[in-house]
Design an enzyme around this catalytic site. Structure first.
Site, short mmCIF file in Angstrom:
data_model
loop_
_atom_site.label_atom_id
_atom_site.label_comp_id
_atom_site.label_asym_id
_atom_site.label_seq_id
_atom_site.Cartn_x
_atom_site.Cartn_y
_atom_site.Cartn_z
N TYR A 198 -31.26 -47.18 -1.95
CA TYR A 198 -32.32 -48.16 -2.17
C TYR A 198 -32.64 -48.20 -3.66
O TYR A 198 -32.45 -47.23 -4.38
CB TYR A 198 -33.55 -47.90 -1.32
CG TYR A 198 -34.22 -46.55 -1.41
CD1 TYR A 198 -35.01 -46.21 -2.50
CD2 TYR A 198 -34.10 -45.62 -0.38
CE1 TYR A 198 -35.65 -44.99 -2.56
CE2 TYR A 198 -34.73 -44.40 -0.43
CZ TYR A 198 -35.51 -44.08 -1.53
OH TYR A 198 -36.14 -42.87 -1.59
N CYS A 199 -33.08 -49.35 -4.11
CA CYS A 199 -33.35 -49.61 -5.53
C CYS A 199 -32.17 -49.17 -6.40
O CYS A 199 -32.32 -48.37 -7.32
CB CYS A 199 -34.63 -48.90 -5.98
SG CYS A 199 -35.25 -49.50 -7.58
N PRO A 200 -30.97 -49.70 -6.12
CA PRO A 200 -29.79 -49.26 -6.88
C PRO A 200 -29.83 -49.74 -8.32
O PRO A 200 -30.39 -50.81 -8.63
CB PRO A 200 -28.64 -49.92 -6.11
CG PRO A 200 -29.25 -51.14 -5.49
CD PRO A 200 -30.66 -50.75 -5.14
#
Length: 283
Positions: free
Chosen positions: A151-153
């Site tokens: 997540y939130c790469p």
């Protein structure tokens, strides 16, 4: 890789430990408050007037959404699902996508002055270098590259053996910049990832969107405690942060907000409240 000591070329630090606050000058201490505080620190980070600030913050059971997340087609359903799971949602004003915060996640804001001379990438690299420095006795295997399925790469995901434990964002206000990192210290990274995978499943469904939201694989997320095979705590990480800045400075100050800073805090807090009104009404 830019060394953090090259970027933070000051001999004095301002250290603010907000990790156990419930209120900040009369305002409930939520993630919304934290982003307003970082804006103020950046606003006053003018050359000749300010020193670098390191601020530590922890918020229980909060999902911080990125600006693109606020445009998800079924956002209200996603926010309500998070609320059902006991999580409060906030839309931040810095870059990135959704991240999950709780009592086992330590956030660090490194606020630097005079950013006109320092690139965005140098600031990211400085934060990576700082985290490697304060964990140097525990591991030399921290890598910085995008972890697909996290997540939130981003290009500056921090990982060990392909599993992400931290992500970095950045917010610039005038001449100042707040480089913000979340560190999954305790608990299970997989559980946080499963929470956000469920959020995107509900808030996006199978809808076609212009923005490429992450397809989260919980197997690529872990906490530092899991990755290092030890019971590392948030309090222990806070001590490592403090020791790190002690080694790089001659003096540490812990001044509270000045009257001028508090005036600006009120303004920035109102701005964050307005930014979050729609999401707040969904919860």
């Amino acid at each position: 890789m830019k060394n953090w000591k090259d970027v933070v070329a000051h001999r004095q630090f301002r250290y603010l430990d907000h990790s156990k606050k419930s209120f900040f000058h009369g305002k409930p201490y939520t993630a919304l408050t934290s982003f307003a505080i970082d804006d103020v620190l950046s606003l006053f980070a003018r050359s000749g007037e300010a020193v670098p600030a390191v601020r530590l913050w922890v918020h229980p059971d909060t999902v911080v959404l990125g600006i693109p997340d606020s445009r998800l087609p079924y956002l209200e359903e996603g926010v309500r699902r998070l609320a059902e799971r006991g999580y409060y949602s906030v839309v931040r004003n810095s870059g990135g996508l959704a991240v999950a915060l709780d009592a086992g996640v330590l956030n660090i804001s490194l606020v630097l002055p005079d950013m006109r001379k320092i690139s965005i990438y140098d600031c990211y690299e400085a934060m990576v270098s700082f985290i490697r420095f304060i964990l140097r006795d525990l591991t030399d295997e921290i890598e910085a590259y995008e972890i697909t399925g996290s997540y939130c790469p981003g290009d500056f995901d921090l990982s060990i053996d392909g599993k992400k434990f931290a992500g970095i964002s950045q917010r610039r206000v005038r001449d100042g910049a707040a480089i913000q990192i979340y560190l999954d210290v305790e608990g299970e990274g997989r559980e946080r990832a499963e929470l956000l995978r469920e959020f995107y499943d509900v808030a996006k469904k199978d809808e076609e969107t212009r923005f490429d939201y992450p397809d989260i694989d919980p197997a690529v997320m872990a906490s530092l405690s899991e990755l290092l095979g030890m019971a590392l705590t948030v309090d222990a990480m806070k001590e490592r942060v403090l020791q790190g800045i002690r080694e790089a400075s001659d003096r540490i100050v812990t001044d509270d907000f000045s009257d001028n800073e508090l005036v600006q805090f009120e303004k920035r807090y109102v701005q964050m409240m307005k930014r979050n009104k729609e999401v707040a009404d969904m919860q």
